[in-house]
Design a protein around this motif. Structure first.
Motif, PDB file in Angstrom:
ATOM      1  N   ASP A  88      -6.994  -1.810  12.996  1.00 24.02           N
ATOM      2  CA  ASP A  88      -6.103  -0.907  12.274  1.00 24.02           C
ATOM      3  C   ASP A  88      -5.797  -1.462  10.879  1.00 24.02           C
ATOM      4  O   ASP A  88      -5.564  -2.668  10.721  1.00 24.02           O
ATOM      5  N   VAL A  89      -5.779  -0.576   9.887  1.00 24.80           N
ATOM      6  CA  VAL A  89      -5.558  -1.020   8.510  1.00 24.80           C
ATOM      7  C   VAL A  89      -4.284  -0.411   7.930  1.00 24.80           C
ATOM      8  O   VAL A  89      -3.788   0.613   8.402  1.00 24.80           O
ATOM      9  N   SER A  90      -3.777  -1.044   6.897  1.00 28.49           N
ATOM     10  CA  SER A  90      -2.584  -0.551   6.213  1.00 28.49           C
ATOM     11  C   SER A  90      -2.929   0.680   5.387  1.00 28.49           C
ATOM     12  O   SER A  90      -4.107   0.965   5.125  1.00 28.49           O
ATOM     13  N   VAL A  91      -1.891   1.388   4.948  1.00 26.67           N
ATOM     14  CA  VAL A  91      -2.101   2.572   4.115  1.00 26.67           C
ATOM     15  C   VAL A  91      -2.832   2.192   2.829  1.00 26.67           C
ATOM     16  O   VAL A  91      -3.803   2.858   2.429  1.00 26.67           O
ATOM     17  N   ASN A  92      -2.408   1.128   2.189  1.00 24.69           N
ATOM     18  CA  ASN A  92      -3.052   0.735   0.927  1.00 24.69           C
ATOM     19  C   ASN A  92      -4.507   0.336   1.125  1.00 24.69           C
ATOM     20  O   ASN A  92      -5.370   0.686   0.313  1.00 24.69           O
ATOM     21  N   ASP A  93      -4.795  -0.383   2.202  1.00 22.72           N
ATOM     22  CA  ASP A  93      -6.189  -0.753   2.467  1.00 22.72           C
ATOM     23  C   ASP A  93      -7.022   0.490   2.781  1.00 22.72           C
ATOM     24  O   ASP A  93      -8.190   0.587   2.380  1.00 22.72           O
ATOM     25  N   ALA A  94      -6.428   1.448   3.503  1.00 28.82           N
ATOM     26  CA  ALA A  94      -7.135   2.695   3.813  1.00 28.82           C
ATOM     27  C   ALA A  94      -7.453   3.462   2.540  1.00 28.82           C
ATOM     28  O   ALA A  94      -8.568   3.984   2.371  1.00 28.82           O
ATOM     29  N   ILE A  95      -6.502   3.540   1.643  1.00 31.76           N
ATOM     30  CA  ILE A  95      -6.729   4.242   0.380  1.00 31.76           C
ATOM     31  C   ILE A  95      -7.831   3.564  -0.421  1.00 31.76           C
ATOM     32  O   ILE A  95      -8.686   4.232  -1.018  1.00 31.76           O
ATOM     33  N   ASP A  96      -7.851   2.240  -0.420  1.00 32.96           N
ATOM     34  CA  ASP A  96      -8.928   1.514  -1.105  1.00 32.96           C
ATOM     35  C   ASP A  96     -10.287   1.898  -0.518  1.00 32.96           C
ATOM     36  O   ASP A  96     -11.260   2.111  -1.258  1.00 32.96           O
ATOM     37  N   LEU A  97     -10.376   2.000   0.808  1.00 32.44           N
ATOM     38  CA  LEU A  97     -11.629   2.369   1.464  1.00 32.44           C
ATOM     39  C   LEU A  97     -12.060   3.783   1.075  1.00 32.44           C
ATOM     40  O   LEU A  97     -13.248   4.037   0.823  1.00 32.44           O
ATOM     41  N   ILE A  98     -11.090   4.704   1.038  1.00 36.82           N
ATOM     42  CA  ILE A  98     -11.396   6.093   0.675  1.00 36.82           C
ATOM     43  C   ILE A  98     -11.883   6.183  -0.769  1.00 36.82           C
ATOM     44  O   ILE A  98     -12.905   6.803  -1.063  1.00 36.82           O
ATOM     45  N   VAL A  99     -11.158   5.538  -1.672  1.00 34.70           N
ATOM     46  CA  VAL A  99     -11.522   5.570  -3.089  1.00 34.70           C
ATOM     47  C   VAL A  99     -12.904   4.953  -3.301  1.00 34.70           C
ATOM     48  O   VAL A  99     -13.737   5.487  -4.042  1.00 34.70           O
ATOM     49  N   ASP A 100     -13.173   3.830  -2.631  1.00 33.34           N
ATOM     50  CA  ASP A 100     -14.484   3.173  -2.766  1.00 33.34           C
ATOM     51  C   ASP A 100     -15.610   4.049  -2.214  1.00 33.34           C
ATOM     52  O   ASP A 100     -16.713   4.083  -2.780  1.00 33.34           O
ATOM     53  N   LYS A 131       0.807   9.676  -1.688  1.00 31.42           N
ATOM     54  CA  LYS A 131       2.067   9.742  -2.415  1.00 31.42           C
ATOM     55  C   LYS A 131       3.095   8.756  -1.881  1.00 31.42           C
ATOM     56  O   LYS A 131       3.886   8.192  -2.649  1.00 31.42           O
ATOM     57  N   CYS A 132       3.085   8.501  -0.570  1.00 31.03           N
ATOM     58  CA  CYS A 132       4.137   7.657   0.013  1.00 31.03           C
ATOM     59  C   CYS A 132       4.016   6.200  -0.414  1.00 31.03           C
ATOM     60  O   CYS A 132       4.960   5.424  -0.224  1.00 31.03           O
ATOM     61  N   VAL A 133       2.867   5.814  -0.991  1.00 31.13           N
ATOM     62  CA  VAL A 133       2.739   4.459  -1.546  1.00 31.13           C
ATOM     63  C   VAL A 133       2.482   4.529  -3.055  1.00 31.13           C
ATOM     64  O   VAL A 133       1.901   3.630  -3.653  1.00 31.13           O
ATOM     65  N   ASN A 134       2.906   5.653  -3.656  1.00 32.24           N
ATOM     66  CA  ASN A 134       2.856   5.844  -5.112  1.00 32.24           C
ATOM     67  C   ASN A 134       1.432   5.762  -5.674  1.00 32.24           C
ATOM     68  O   ASN A 134       1.215   5.240  -6.775  1.00 32.24           O
ATOM     69  N   ARG A 135       0.472   6.323  -4.933  1.00 36.07           N
ATOM     70  CA  ARG A 135      -0.916   6.312  -5.399  1.00 36.07           C
ATOM     71  C   ARG A 135      -1.499   7.726  -5.422  1.00 36.07           C
ATOM     72  O   ARG A 135      -2.696   7.918  -5.304  1.00 36.07           O
ATOM     73  N   GLU A 136      -0.617   8.727  -5.592  1.00 31.99           N
ATOM     74  CA  GLU A 136      -1.068  10.120  -5.530  1.00 31.99           C
ATOM     75  C   GLU A 136      -2.129  10.459  -6.571  1.00 31.99           C
ATOM     76  O   GLU A 136      -2.971  11.342  -6.340  1.00 31.99           O
ATOM     77  N   ASN A 137      -2.133   9.759  -7.709  1.00 34.23           N
ATOM     78  CA  ASN A 137      -3.110  10.054  -8.757  1.00 34.23           C
ATOM     79  C   ASN A 137      -4.516   9.581  -8.391  1.00 34.23           C
ATOM     80  O   ASN A 137      -5.484   9.903  -9.087  1.00 34.23           O
ATOM     81  N   GLU A 138      -4.623   8.818  -7.315  1.00 35.09           N
ATOM     82  CA  GLU A 138      -5.930   8.293  -6.913  1.00 35.09           C
ATOM     83  C   GLU A 138      -6.649   9.173  -5.899  1.00 35.09           C
ATOM     84  O   GLU A 138      -7.817   8.909  -5.571  1.00 35.09           O
ATOM     85  N   TRP A 139      -5.981  10.208  -5.369  1.00 36.47           N
ATOM     86  CA  TRP A 139      -6.669  11.108  -4.441  1.00 36.47           C
ATOM     87  C   TRP A 139      -7.788  11.811  -5.208  1.00 36.47           C
ATOM     88  O   TRP A 139      -7.533  12.511  -6.188  1.00 36.47           O
TER      89      TRP A 139
END
Length: 210
Positions: A88-100, A131-139
């Motif tokens: 299981d990964v954190s929200v920030n790590d998950a977002i990094d995976l999605i963006v990559d 948005k909940c980790v202030n990274r909405e502009n990265e979607w």
């Protein structure tokens, strides 16, 4: 389908509803409408993410009783996908995976077109997670380039209420419902067959061919 936009599809499995429900897993597949790929081809190229549900609860995301009760009625194979694990990964790590993943497939906010089943669940959930980790502009997908797979299929076949499309026997061998990777791989194949049926490229199977 001819388009300059690059399609992707995704699916979320959750413990709660949109937009603040806890997301337990997600799957993404970048694909091409003009390339024939098998079910296993699509499964093998998917990005699969298993989330840390406990962390999301601390971030204010929620589970609801009805969703948990629904999961208890699903197959053991599907239930296994929501059990906490060491992967299981954190929200920030998950977002990094999605963006990559999007960068690897050259998908950007401007050129990507996203598909999922319905517009009121998965998209609000995933964008709220960013948005909940202030990274909405990265979607990496603009809201006006978001599409519903069921609408696409129904429009192709001229039946707005259609939910499923018959597939040739053996097309999705090994399919597990509510496994997010399998769900989106099946939806890609279904959309492609709906297009082929609509343009008379192949006949709609029936009887022993299903």
């Amino acid at each position: 389908m001819k388009s300059d936009l690059k399609p992707f599809i995704f699916d979320l499995e959750t413990l709660g509803g949109a937009p603040h429900g806890i997301i337990v897993s997600a799957a993404f597949i970048a694909f091409d409408f003009n390339t024939d790929e098998t079910f296993q081809d699509l499964v093998s190229k998917a990005l699969y993410i298993k989330f840390n549900a406990k962390e999301q609860k601390q971030l204010g995301r929620a589970a609801d009783k009805s969703t948990i009760e629904w999961w208890k009625k699903q197959s053991p194979e599907a239930q296994a996908k929501i059990i906490p694990s060491n992967d299981d990964v954190s929200v920030n790590d998950a977002i990094d995976l999605i963006v990559d993943y999007f960068k690897a497939h050259k998908l950007t906010q401007r050129n990507s077109i996203g598909f999922c089943r319905g517009q009121s669940f998965d998209f609000p959930l995933i964008t709220d997670l960013f948005k909940c980790v202030n990274r909405e502009n990265e979607w990496p997908n603009n809201f006006w380039n978001q599409r519903d797979t069921r609408t696409y299929i129904g429009t192709m076949l001229g039946k707005i209420d259609i939910r499923e499309v018959p597939l040739p026997k053996g097309t999705i061998n090994g399919f597990i419902a509510h496994d997010p990777v399998h769900d989106i791989a099946k939806d890609i194949i279904t959309m492609k067959f709906a297009e082929k049926y609509a343009f008379g490229e192949v006949e709609i199977p029936n009887g022993k061919d299903l």
